[in-house]
Design an enzyme around this catalytic site. Sequence first.
Site: not given
Ligand code: NAD
Length: 492
Positions: A172, A247, A281, A382
Amino acid sequence: MASLYIDGQWTDGSGGTSDVINPFDGSVVETVGQADAGDVDRAVAAARAAFDTGPWRGTTAAERGELLRRVADLLVRDKEHIAHTETLDTGKTLAESRIDVDDVTAVFRYYADLAGSDAGRVVDVGQAHVLSRVVHEPVGVCALITPWNYPLLQLSWKVAPALAAGNTCVIKPSEVTPLTSVLLVRLCAEAGAPAGVVNIVLGDGRSVGAPLTEHRCVDMVSFTGGLATGQAIIRASAAGVKRLAVELGGKNPNIVFADTDLDLAADWALTAVFLHAGQVCSAGARLIVEESMHDELVAEIGRRAELIRLGSGLAEGTESGPLVSAAHRDKIESFVADALADGARLVAGGRRPDEPELADGFFYRPTVLADTHRDMRVIREETFGPILTVEKFTTEAEAVALGNDTSYGLAGAVWTSDMARAHRVAGALRHGTVWINDFHPYVPGAEWGGMKRSGNGRELGPTGLAEYQEHKHIWHNTAPAPARWFTGEARS
Ligand code: NAD
């Protein structure tokens, strides 16, 4: 074009459609179908059947490695198309998207090699008639949920080891940037992944992500994204006691001692934080500078930040693209407004660009804020955008304390020409990756992941494969004899 892949068939999905927006100008790149809960059910059932009864279960690790190698070859073939799509979808520069595709190819090759060499182990129990083996088995059906900033790269860190280990999966991607994940699934199918082994469902977190993570037939959830979503997924996994890999975000210190060359420090301070408009990130968003160098370095960084060329990711000469969405830019603007109201000093940026040709995109000028401190929201949370904050220190202990003064623990860097100090500080920092005199590099063979609220588990490296495996102990007694434990007689 149908964009959901379930049990070896492309389909439009039953959850309506959604426009994928180009952040450069707000135009529609593509309209894609969305899944509903029924599609999620069908995708999980397909992955379950492929795992429990399909031919995939009988493949050898070497055969799975061959599949991954074919995917890598197809990525090389389609590199330009995939990179172009990633730029349209995320706004990042084409140069960055090309690097992403190269990195993804390397990840597939790395796990192709590791699959074949990962044989489990024999444990010497000191009894000649006992064969004790630890075998590595797949976990089962894996839900792979990814964020919008590095859609293809983050997916590769999950799908390559998951397949290498023999799992099946339901992907997803983020609803904001789903396009290259669909392309990667097309390549997996072309490379010969059997029906049901790789499935993809599109949609948002509420209607697709949540039912997927809560599904009773999903054995493991591997998630990369924000802290609040990660916490929701951890809570949702409790009932099924699912395997989890999470992550999450980072608030990453970039520590500069005064014995660093000023040009080098200024150049890398910008690269550390403003790559992909800060939507990384591991971005070096907190510059922590030794006091004696502080004023000169801040002035030089501010001067260079004002020169950064914003534009279309597809245009030659663009150094930074837009933010991913209007909503995300609103969030960045509120961080800057709060910081200024709390006493931060604006050194560069702090505004949208003036160029009329950028007016329809979600642009924001690279921003440098000095005189920031730990009580400000911009230091504690962040921001995930083009904001560099600067703090100062006078002693090494103070530098380490500031670097660790965050609830996150993803990555950090230290710049110094004193190598003993470099390694002392690297050892003291509570972050999953520490760079010395560098920023950003990672390799498929070295683990990536966070401490504290940056997550659990590790991606990449051998640990990134182990995340997707059960390590089962098989004890074979080749000369069984009665135990004589229960004889009905008193033990002496
Ligand atoms: P997000 O948490 O809003 O969404 C991530 C994913 O989760 C999306 O596919 C979203 O549709 C899904 N999602 C949302 N609610 C959900 C739920 N209740 N159940 C299951 N899935 C759900 O994050 P984002 O805004 O897409 O990404 C940015 C974040 O990702 C930042 O905090 C960044 O630091 C982090 N990130 C971390 C790494 C790492 O390696 N640690 C790498 C890239 C990004």
